[in-house]
Design a protein around this motif. Structure first.
Motif, mmCIF file in Angstrom:
data_model
loop_
_atom_site.group_PDB
_atom_site.id
_atom_site.type_symbol
_atom_site.label_atom_id
_atom_site.label_comp_id
_atom_site.label_asym_id
_atom_site.label_seq_id
_atom_site.Cartn_x
_atom_site.Cartn_y
_atom_site.Cartn_z
ATOM 1 N N TYR A 79 0.556 -1.244 -0.077
ATOM 2 C CA TYR A 79 -0.687 -0.332 0.034
ATOM 3 C C TYR A 79 0.582 1.324 -0.151
ATOM 4 O O TYR A 79 1.968 1.596 -0.018
ATOM 5 N N LEU A 80 0.334 2.398 -0.194
ATOM 6 C CA LEU A 80 0.713 4.216 -0.651
ATOM 7 C C LEU A 80 -0.246 4.524 0.135
ATOM 8 O O LEU A 80 -0.645 5.265 -0.926
ATOM 9 N N GLN A 81 0.177 4.757 1.911
ATOM 10 C CA GLN A 81 -1.109 6.120 1.757
ATOM 11 C C GLN A 81 -0.208 7.260 2.020
ATOM 12 O O GLN A 81 0.730 8.072 2.344
ATOM 13 N N MET A 82 -0.964 8.305 1.279
ATOM 14 C CA MET A 82 -0.710 9.556 0.588
ATOM 15 C C MET A 82 -1.423 10.387 1.135
ATOM 16 O O MET A 82 -2.721 9.838 1.162
ATOM 17 N N ASN A 83 -0.954 11.124 2.374
ATOM 18 C CA ASN A 83 -1.892 12.810 2.668
ATOM 19 C C ASN A 83 -0.783 13.947 2.078
ATOM 20 O O ASN A 83 -0.052 14.136 1.341
#
Length: 115
Positions: A79-83
């Motif tokens: 996963y890549l959580q991008m905030n």
């Protein structure tokens, strides 16, 4: 060769968040070093984040503190959580898997950050 399928891209406003997923085929996922790369129009593909078999992570300076890479070996997924997304994060994002002679790429997912 490993098959990788990305999902989760889309259009988001500046300051928003997205989570990208990359599902891998096969039974050797836990052995792979996984990475997320991105390529903006007219630019070279660049490493955004990587995660080793043991869970050690690395990030591009431009995304440190905003993006988080993680993996679930039971689901063969990274996963890549991008905030706190910025317009300059706009690119096609690619998943990569490396192990020995294996160097697999997904088809890419578009992320567009715009108001």
């Amino acid at each position: 060769q490993v098959q990788l399928v990305e999902s989760g891209g889309g259009l988001v406003q500046p300051g928003g968040s997205l989570r990208l997923s990359c599902a891998a085929s096969g039974s050797s996922f836990s052995s792979y070093v996984m990475g997320w790369y991105r390529q903006a129009p007219g630019k070279q593909r660049e490493l955004v984040a990587g995660i080793t078999r043991s869970g050690s992570t690395t990030y591009a300076d431009s995304v440190k503190g905003r993006f988080t890479i993680s993996r679930d070996n039971a689901k063969n997924t990274v996963y890549l959580q991008m905030n706190s997304l910025k317009p300059e994060d706009t690119a096609v994002y690619y998943c990569n898997a490396k192990f020995g002679f294996i160097n697999g790429w997904g088809q890419g997912t578009q992320v567009t950050v715009s108001s």
